[in-house]
Scaffold this active site. Sequence first.
Site, PDB file in Angstrom:
ATOM      1  N   GLN A  78      65.230  23.728  47.059  1.00 27.20           N
ATOM      2  CA  GLN A  78      64.413  22.514  47.053  1.00 27.20           C
ATOM      3  C   GLN A  78      63.130  22.764  46.262  1.00 27.20           C
ATOM      4  O   GLN A  78      62.082  23.052  46.820  1.00 27.20           O
ATOM      5  CB  GLN A  78      64.079  22.144  48.502  1.00 27.20           C
ATOM      6  CG  GLN A  78      63.310  20.871  48.659  1.00 27.20           C
ATOM      7  CD  GLN A  78      64.201  19.665  48.607  1.00 27.20           C
ATOM      8  OE1 GLN A  78      65.234  19.638  49.238  1.00 27.20           O
ATOM      9  NE2 GLN A  78      63.783  18.666  47.865  1.00 27.20           N
ATOM     10  N   PHE A  79      63.221  22.675  44.922  1.00 24.71           N
ATOM     11  CA  PHE A  79      62.050  22.949  44.085  1.00 24.71           C
ATOM     12  C   PHE A  79      60.904  21.989  44.359  1.00 24.71           C
ATOM     13  O   PHE A  79      59.742  22.320  44.144  1.00 24.71           O
ATOM     14  CB  PHE A  79      62.423  22.946  42.593  1.00 24.71           C
ATOM     15  CG  PHE A  79      62.628  21.588  41.999  1.00 24.71           C
ATOM     16  CD1 PHE A  79      61.578  20.921  41.389  1.00 24.71           C
ATOM     17  CD2 PHE A  79      63.871  20.980  42.042  1.00 24.71           C
ATOM     18  CE1 PHE A  79      61.768  19.670  40.829  1.00 24.71           C
ATOM     19  CE2 PHE A  79      64.072  19.735  41.485  1.00 24.71           C
ATOM     20  CZ  PHE A  79      63.020  19.068  40.880  1.00 24.71           C
ATOM     21  N   THR A  80      61.189  20.798  44.883  1.00 28.13           N
ATOM     22  CA  THR A  80      60.133  19.816  45.114  1.00 28.13           C
ATOM     23  C   THR A  80      59.169  20.233  46.230  1.00 28.13           C
ATOM     24  O   THR A  80      58.117  19.613  46.384  1.00 28.13           O
ATOM     25  CB  THR A  80      60.721  18.421  45.424  1.00 28.13           C
ATOM     26  OG1 THR A  80      61.533  18.508  46.586  1.00 28.13           O
ATOM     27  CG2 THR A  80      61.542  17.904  44.249  1.00 28.13           C
TER      28      THR A  80
END
Length: 150
Positions: A78-80
């Site tokens: 989950q890069f966000t």
Amino acid sequence: MKTVIQRVSSASVTVEGNKIADIQKGLLVLVGIEDADNQEDSIWLCQKICNLRIFGDENDVMNLSVKDIDGEIIIVSQFTLHASTKKGNRPSYLKASKPEIAIPMYEKFVSQMEKELGRKVQTGLFGADMKVALLNDGPVTIIMDSKNRE
């Protein structure tokens, strides 16, 4: 590394209409990786997550870990989680690692979690457009950052 840990009654990940991960009682772990992360961050987080006492005992007191209840885990990249929202209304993801750094670190995180849990965990598909479904139990949601170990 930043993580969002959700205690779930069930969770699944679907990619292009195919369910690739599906668990019952356990944890859904979203993990975001930045360039400064290393194996020490991974080890610390996996130990903490596997031993978090967030499941109810016989008196419905949160005294049991995912290991204690023989629960399952899904890990989703989950890069966000590294979004910066300080300027304007469009988040910036400059702190999130590029795939060439993030993928090996993510794979090490998954391996470390399996070692800590003592069995396989399920995962999403790195970089894919995933549909994540969950039934949050409680709700119990905990945010952990390996750079903030207070």
